[in-house]
Design a protein around this motif. Structure first.
Motif, PDB file in Angstrom:
ATOM      1  N   ILE A 151      -3.998  11.931   8.923  1.00  0.00           N
ATOM      2  CA  ILE A 151      -5.420  11.801   9.251  1.00  0.00           C
ATOM      3  C   ILE A 151      -5.989  10.578   8.527  1.00  0.00           C
ATOM      4  CG2 ILE A 151      -7.697  12.866   8.978  1.00  0.00           C
ATOM      5  CD1 ILE A 151      -6.355  15.575   9.323  1.00  0.00           C
ATOM      6  N   MET A 152      -5.535  10.365   7.287  1.00  0.00           N
ATOM      7  CA  MET A 152      -5.969   9.205   6.500  1.00  0.00           C
ATOM      8  C   MET A 152      -5.286   7.931   6.965  1.00  0.00           C
ATOM      9  SD  MET A 152      -6.082  10.848   2.655  1.00  0.00           S
ATOM     10  CE  MET A 152      -4.345  11.345   2.696  1.00  0.00           C
ATOM     11  N   PHE A 200       1.520   7.000   8.054  1.00  0.00           N
ATOM     12  CA  PHE A 200       2.069   7.635   6.859  1.00  0.00           C
ATOM     13  C   PHE A 200       3.342   8.387   7.243  1.00  0.00           C
ATOM     14  CE2 PHE A 200       1.926  10.050   2.883  1.00  0.00           C
ATOM     15  CZ  PHE A 200       1.305   9.151   2.022  1.00  0.00           C
ATOM     16  N   VAL A 201       4.358   8.330   6.371  1.00  0.00           N
ATOM     17  CA  VAL A 201       5.658   8.914   6.703  1.00  0.00           C
ATOM     18  C   VAL A 201       6.126   9.838   5.579  1.00  0.00           C
ATOM     19  CG1 VAL A 201       7.062   7.083   5.646  1.00  0.00           C
ATOM     20  CG2 VAL A 201       7.960   8.354   7.613  1.00  0.00           C
ATOM     21  N   GLY A 202       6.959  10.796   5.939  1.00  0.00           N
ATOM     22  CA  GLY A 202       7.521  11.716   4.953  1.00  0.00           C
ATOM     23  C   GLY A 202       9.037  11.628   4.917  1.00  0.00           C
ATOM     24  N   LEU A 203       9.595  11.650   3.718  1.00  0.00           N
ATOM     25  CA  LEU A 203      11.048  11.703   3.539  1.00  0.00           C
ATOM     26  C   LEU A 203      11.395  12.994   2.803  1.00  0.00           C
ATOM     27  CD1 LEU A 203      11.979   8.092   2.296  1.00  0.00           C
ATOM     28  CD2 LEU A 203      11.810   8.925   4.638  1.00  0.00           C
ATOM     29  N   ARG A 243       0.846  -1.193   0.000  1.00  0.00           N
ATOM     30  CA  ARG A 243       0.000   0.000   0.000  1.00  0.00           C
ATOM     31  C   ARG A 243       0.886   1.249   0.000  1.00  0.00           C
ATOM     32  NH1 ARG A 243      -0.707  -0.666   6.044  1.00  0.00           N
ATOM     33  NH2 ARG A 243      -0.311   1.377   6.967  1.00  0.00           N
ATOM     34  N   VAL A 244       0.271   2.402  -0.220  1.00  0.00           N
ATOM     35  CA  VAL A 244       1.003   3.664  -0.174  1.00  0.00           C
ATOM     36  C   VAL A 244       1.305   3.989   1.290  1.00  0.00           C
ATOM     37  CG1 VAL A 244       0.979   6.113  -0.747  1.00  0.00           C
ATOM     38  CG2 VAL A 244      -0.141   4.476  -2.264  1.00  0.00           C
ATOM     39  N   LEU A 245       2.610   4.103   1.606  1.00  0.00           N
ATOM     40  CA  LEU A 245       3.038   4.278   3.001  1.00  0.00           C
ATOM     41  C   LEU A 245       3.520   5.687   3.308  1.00  0.00           C
ATOM     42  CD1 LEU A 245       5.207   1.063   3.495  1.00  0.00           C
ATOM     43  CD2 LEU A 245       2.874   1.422   4.253  1.00  0.00           C
TER      44      LEU A 245
END
Length: 256
Positions: free
Chosen positions: A116-117, A121-124, A88-90
């Motif tokens: 929120i979704m 979820f992570v950001g790079l 899935r989109v992580l």
């Protein structure tokens, strides 16, 4: 209870995709999405990346549309079917050319919106073309989430050594095509046909110059890098074949 990631394991070939994408331009930020799976210990395993098409180029901001998220989800489903495991989109990644790696307040609010979704979820962020302490073109990476009050929460990240897999190789090969499409679309939007033939010639010349630059600075180096990888791989195959022959010979001697 607010769920948090404990760690991110980033595959080396996805790291290569992100770096290749981030180094494609030093004037605007780039962006993409990260695909993989999360285990019961809230450890995220990122094994695929997806380069996104930018409808608008900005030096200080990137956005992901709902259509792109849907496209990425479809891509993740196709990968899941191919690999036989849930995907899935992580998370997402983007670049900071010529500035520090730390997320801006806009980045943190964007990250909070994604959480929120999906709380995991992570950001790079990849900081590129940054010069510090007389060292030019440094590359830095940060992995983060956003807290409830829009502050940065650093997440431990580990780069896992893996071979360059076909679906990430395809992603790298698609990069020049995506950049060319962006350039043509932006040119066609901003430089509509003019009654003045000299203006049209001038605009077309600049478009040609931009496309030539992409071929010289992006397409050609990628081809050279892949050719070098192929040469190294072929040499390794020959070495392994020699080792196999030698092992068979020793095995036959032991039987005698």
């Amino acid at each position: 209870m607010f769920r948090q990631l404990n760690k991110v394991v980033l595959s080396a070939d996805v790291y290569a995709v992100c770096i290749q994408h981030a180094l494609s331009t030093e004037k605007e930020e780039i962006m993409g999405l990260l695909i993989g799976e999360v285990d019961d210990s809230n450890i995220s395993y990122i094994s695929a990346g997806l380069i996104l098409h930018r409808s608008e180029k900005k030096s200080d901001r990137v956005e992901i549309s709902a259509e792109q998220l849907c496209m990425a989800s479809t891509h993740a489903e196709q990968l899941a079917e191919k690999l036989g495991r849930p995907m899935r989109v992580l998370g997402w990644y983007h670049s900071h050319p010529h500035i520090t790696v730390w997320p801006s307040h806009v980045d943190l609010r964007t990250q909070a919106m994604y959480q929120i979704m999906d709380p995991l979820f992570v950001g790079l962020i990849f900081s590129v073309f940054l010069s510090e302490n007389n060292v030019g073109n440094q590359v830095q990476l940060t992995c983060f989430q956003a807290t409830d009050n829009y502050e940065r929460r650093d997440v431990n990240i580990v780069i896992e050594k893996v071979p360059l897999r076909d679906y990430n190789l395809k992603n790298i090969c698609e990069l020049p095509k995506i950049l060319i499409q962006e350039e043509v679309e932006i040119h066609n939007t901003k430089c509509s046909k003019n009654d003045d033939i000299l203006v049209n010639i001038h605009n077309e010349a600049f478009k040609t110059l931009s496309l030539s630059h992409l071929i010289t600075k992006i397409s050609q180096p990628i081809c050279e890098d892949l050719e070098a990888r192929l040469e190294v791989t072929n040499l390794r195959i020959k070495e392994l074949e020699k080792m196999l022959i030698e092992l068979k010979r020793k095995s036959d001697e032991d039987k005698i």
